[in-house]
Design an enzyme around this catalytic site. Structure first.
Site, PDB file in Angstrom:
ATOM      1  N   HIS A  25       0.830  -1.202   0.000  1.00  0.00           N
ATOM      2  CA  HIS A  25       0.000   0.000   0.000  1.00  0.00           C
ATOM      3  C   HIS A  25       0.859   1.244   0.000  1.00  0.00           C
ATOM      4  CE1 HIS A  25       0.829   1.167   4.183  1.00  0.00           C
ATOM      5  NE2 HIS A  25       0.948  -0.133   4.376  1.00  0.00           N
ATOM      6  N   CYS A  26       0.239   2.332  -0.389  1.00  0.00           N
ATOM      7  CA  CYS A  26       0.819   3.653  -0.216  1.00  0.00           C
ATOM      8  C   CYS A  26      -0.318   4.538   0.289  1.00  0.00           C
ATOM      9  CB  CYS A  26       1.446   4.172  -1.513  1.00  0.00           C
ATOM     10  SG  CYS A  26       0.258   4.479  -2.821  1.00  0.00           S
ATOM     11  N   MET A  27      -0.188   5.821   0.196  1.00  0.00           N
ATOM     12  CA  MET A  27      -1.225   6.715   0.731  1.00  0.00           C
ATOM     13  C   MET A  27      -2.569   6.545   0.021  1.00  0.00           C
ATOM     14  SD  MET A  27      -0.099   8.539   3.243  1.00  0.00           S
ATOM     15  CE  MET A  27      -1.056  10.021   3.306  1.00  0.00           C
ATOM     16  N   ARG A  29      -3.287   3.894  -2.561  1.00  0.00           N
ATOM     17  CA  ARG A  29      -3.484   2.658  -3.315  1.00  0.00           C
ATOM     18  C   ARG A  29      -3.292   1.422  -2.442  1.00  0.00           C
ATOM     19  NH1 ARG A  29      -4.189   6.266  -6.422  1.00  0.00           N
ATOM     20  NH2 ARG A  29      -3.519   6.567  -8.542  1.00  0.00           N
TER      21      ARG A  29
END
Length: 59
Positions: A25-27, A29
């Site tokens: 994950h990222c911020m 997605r």
């Protein structure tokens, strides 16, 4: 938004826990690597249910 319910629904649409190889994950997605991508109906994720969109990469 009930994130627990959304997560359970997404897990089911992805083919269940055993169909997921990895998740990152990222911020903005969540990225899933699936064992069998054909178990996931790509039309089921869109701009509803908390999703801002979708993208697919073959590999």
């Amino acid at each position: 938004m009930d994130y627990s319910t959304t997560a359970k629904q997404l897990l089911g649409k992805l083919g269940g826990e055993k169909n997921i190889i990895s998740v990152t994950h990222c911020m903005t997605r969540l990225r899933f690597v699936l064992k069998d991508e054909y178990r996931f109906p790509k039309a089921c994720i869109g701009r509803s249910g908390g999703s801002a969109g979708r993208g697919f990469c073959g590999g």
